[in-house]
Structures are given as structure tokens and as C-alpha cells.
Scaffold this active site. Structure first.
Site, PDB file in Angstrom:
ATOM      1  N   SER A   1      12.075   7.432  14.335  1.00 40.28           N
ATOM      2  CA  SER A   1      10.923   6.975  15.111  1.00 40.28           C
ATOM      3  C   SER A   1      11.407   6.669  16.527  1.00 40.28           C
ATOM      4  O   SER A   1      11.982   5.607  16.774  1.00 40.28           O
ATOM      5  CB  SER A   1      10.306   5.728  14.471  1.00 40.28           C
TER       6      SER A   1
ATOM      7  N   CYS B   1      -0.760   6.807   9.944  1.00 42.14           N
ATOM      8  CA  CYS B   1       0.520   6.243  10.384  1.00 42.14           C
ATOM      9  C   CYS B   1       0.316   4.937  11.140  1.00 42.14           C
ATOM     10  O   CYS B   1      -0.464   4.866  12.084  1.00 42.14           O
ATOM     11  CB  CYS B   1       1.227   7.264  11.270  1.00 42.14           C
TER      12      CYS B   1
ATOM     13  N   HIS C   1       9.542   7.454  19.942  1.00 47.02           N
ATOM     14  CA  HIS C   1       8.345   6.893  20.571  1.00 47.02           C
ATOM     15  C   HIS C   1       8.444   6.599  22.071  1.00 47.02           C
ATOM     16  O   HIS C   1       7.449   6.183  22.672  1.00 47.02           O
ATOM     17  CB  HIS C   1       7.875   5.637  19.844  1.00 47.02           C
TER      18      HIS C   1
ATOM     19  N   GLU D   1       0.811  -1.213   0.000  1.00 52.65           N
ATOM     20  CA  GLU D   1       0.000   0.000   0.000  1.00 52.65           C
ATOM     21  C   GLU D   1       0.849   1.268   0.000  1.00 52.65           C
ATOM     22  O   GLU D   1       1.998   1.273   0.433  1.00 52.65           O
ATOM     23  CB  GLU D   1      -0.932   0.005   1.223  1.00 52.65           C
TER      24      GLU D   1
ATOM     25  N   CYS E   1       7.370  -3.570  15.299  1.00 49.29           N
ATOM     26  CA  CYS E   1       6.863  -2.631  16.307  1.00 49.29           C
ATOM     27  C   CYS E   1       5.460  -3.053  16.753  1.00 49.29           C
ATOM     28  O   CYS E   1       4.584  -3.311  15.922  1.00 49.29           O
ATOM     29  CB  CYS E   1       6.836  -1.219  15.746  1.00 49.29           C
TER      30      CYS E   1
END
Length: 357
Positions: A226, A345, A228, A89, A127
Site C-alpha cells: 500500500s 477497499c 498511496h 468483517e 491510515c
């Protein structure tokens, strides 16, 4: 299956084709005129040369199988590989861009387009908050398959050559685990689709030993990390990769990243309710990033099927952002585009062709 013509840089085609000026002509047909058949290029090329191209190269090696449009105008695209039928995608994000006219001081509003491309089918990083990892890892995408995502999306939306795109490697996969193909795609985005490297962002989960390799290629792209979490225990629970490349290891490499004047490294920080969204976390984040030319982009967790996490309140996100901004650390809250079509996201994954996207 024959090699895709989209897998060749301009330099490679110039060495391959004789006379070499044909490479620039071919690039014009491929990237400016969206031609899907070599026969459509007969205005420039002889029948013998067309026959050679048809014999040696494939043109399109992926196709759009489904498009889903959000209420905000964003679109999620399901692509199928014509080589092995695997799917992946990409997302087209439409945003309003405001600019002040230098002569009249009037505020001009125009549409800005960003294509979020995938670089792998599935992902190896795993993740826990990301939907992509639930499908496992299948394979890397070729540069041609990365390029064609943007090309087909641009064609599908009738966007002319001069309409600039932003490219973000924030779809399926870890870009630094497919570095050669990603770097080749960036070169072709630049020379073929005329997309400046300054408009291209590579987002990595923190494959620390490959950050200096990317830096050494001098591509001029923007880097996003990233992050987080503000401590290794929490980050390891969210991102198993942290057990190999912990926070300090990643930040040490980021400190060496070459930055142009007025540029900053972006740190993406996914806010998850009652896990990493407290004021105390904001204070620790400020301390972590001290001395790094950085900006923070807060992302509110986007729910998906089977997830154990919850989305925090917008008020909490604003509190987090306001604190960082008040201390001089630039912080923004990412607007969750395409949430209604599961294209925000962390919501992309491989689909079976029988599945509705």
C-alpha cells in the site's frame, strides 16, 4: 474455551493424533465436507475417537451474524467471535473471468470468487483514509478465525471443494503485525482448502522490517504494498507508519523480495482528489518504481462516514493509468466492487451487534 480444531496444521494434527492417518481423514471432513459437528464424522471414526475430539477441541468459534449483498453480487459478512463477542468483517467478491479455449479459440466466461479476509479486529496502523482505524485496535485474529471466514463464506454460497478461491489479506488489520497467525492460516488454506499460494495475496502498509521475515518463510504468496503517495510528506499525512518506515525504506525491502519468473510486486495506489492524482504524481511514481518488477493497481478513494477526502474522477484515473502504461509500467484501475454496501477497499470496521452493516 477449548482450542479450535481449525488452529492446527495438518502436520500438527498428524503429530497429535494416533494413528497419524486420522489427521488426513479429519482434514477431509473439516475442509471438503463442511461438517459442523464431530458426530457427523462417525462414518470414519469410532465413538471413542469422536468423544475425544469433542472433549479436546471446539469446531466453529465464529459465526455469521449478518450478510449484506451488493447489486454487483458481492457480499459483505459480519462475523462474531463466540469467545468474546467481538465482530469483524470479510467480503466475497464475484468477478467475471475470461479464458480462451486452447482447442476452439472460443472465449469462455466463468465466475471467479475472491474472499477478502480480515486478520485483526481493528488496526494499529491508523491510515487517515481508512474506516477500519476509527474503531481502534482490539486484538489479533487467530488462524482459525481467518480460516473460518473463507470456509463459512464458501459454505454459505454452496461452493464445492473444487471451486478455487482467491484469498486477499486486504480486510481489517495489518497482516505483518499478526504474521505468525497469518502464515499458519496460509498453510491451512493450502493443505486444507486446497488453495494454491499463488492465489493468495498479502497486502501490507509497509512494515519494512517484517517483509524479509515473510520472504524467508518461502510461502509463495503474492505481495502487495500500500504505497498511496510519491513523497514522504504526503504519505506520512495519510499513513503515520511512514514516519517509521519511509518510502525508500519500504522499497529497499521490496527490491529483495523473491519473485518467480513473470511475477511482479503489486503497488496499490489510492487516488484522492487534488492530493495525489496529478500527472506530476504519476511521473514521480514511475521514477520511484524504476528497476522494480512491479505493477500498479489504482484505487479510487471510497467515501465513508466522517472522511475529509474526495473521490477523483474516473477520467483523471484513466489519465494517470494511461501515462504509466505508455511508459511500460503495467497499471490497472481497480473496479470498486460492493461500494453500495460499504464493503469496498478501506470501508470495513468492527460493528456493534446492534448496528446494521
Amino acid at each position: 474455551m477449548k482450542a479450535s480444531i481449525y488452529d492446527f496444521t495438518l502436520k500438527e494434527l498428524s503429530q497429535l493424533l494416533k494413528p497419524s492417518f486420522r489427521a488426513k481423514q479429519l482434514y477431509l471432513w473439516l475442509y471438503a465436507k463442511y461438517k459442523t459437528s464431530f458426530k457427523d464424522m462417525q462414518n470414519n471414526f469410532s465413538k471413542d475417537f469422536i468423544a475425544y475430539l469433542e472433549r479436546e477441541f471446539a469446531l466453529r468459534t465464529i459465526e455469521i451474524t449478518h450478510v449484506r449483498e451488493s447489486v454487483d453480487g458481492s457480499k459483505k459478512y459480519l462475523f462474531k467471535s463466540l469467545r468474546d463477542n467481538h465482530t469483524f468483517e470479510a467480503v466475497l467478491l464475484k468477478m467475471k473471468d475470461k479464458k480462451i479455449d486452447a482447442e476452439t479459440n472460443a472465449i469462455l466466461e466463468r465466475e471467479k470468487y475472491t474472499v477478502c479476509v480480515s486478520c485483526q479486529i481493528g488496526c494499529q496502523v491508523g491510515c487517515s483514509f481508512c474506516f477500519t482505524q476509527k474503531g481502534g485496535f482490539v486484538r489479533n485474529l487467530k488462524a482459525s478465525e481467518i480460516i473460518q471466514q473463507a470456509l463459512l463464506i464458501k459454505e454459505d454460497n454452496n461452493l464445492p471443494l473444487e471451486k478455487a478461491l482467491n484469498i486477499v489479506f486486504m480486510g481489517m488489520g495489518e497482516p505483518l503485525n499478526n504474521l505468525d497467525e497469518v502464515c499458519k492460516a496460509i498453510e491451512i488454506f493450502n493443505t486444507g482448502m486446497q488453495i494454491s499460494p499463488k492465489r493468495i495475496t498479502i497486502s501490507t502498509s509497509g512494515v519494512a522490517d517484517k517483509i524479509p521475515i515473510l520472504a524467508g518463510k518461502n510461502l509463495g504468496v503474492q505481495l502487495a504494498i500500500s504505497l498511496h503517495a510519491v513523497d514522504d510528506k504526503t504519505r506520512s499525512s495519510l499513513m503515520p507508519l511512514n514516519k517509521k518506515y519511509n518510502i525508500e525504506c519500504v522499497l529497499n525491502e521490496v527490491r529483495k523480495w523473491p519473485l518467480e519468473q513473470r511475477k511482479r510486486v503489486m503497488f496499490e495506489y489510492l487516488l484522492i482528489k487534488d492530493l495525489n492524482d496529478s500527472l506530476d504524481c504519476a511521473k514521480k511514481l514511475l521514477k520511484l518504481l524504476n528497476g522494480i518488477k512491479s505493477k500498479v493497481n489504482l484505487i479510487l478513494f471510497n467515501p465513508h462516514e466522517g472522511s475529509k477526502f474526495e473521490r477523483p474522477s474516473l477520467e483523471n484515473a484513466r489519465m494517470f493509468a494511461d501515462f504509466l502504461n505508455s511508459k511500460g509500467l503495467l497499471c490497472t484501475i481497480r473496479e470498486s466492487k460492493a461500494l453500495d454496501i460499504e464493503a469496498a477497499c478501506g470501508q470495513l470496521r468492527e460493528k456493534k451487534l446492534s448496528q446494521q452493516i
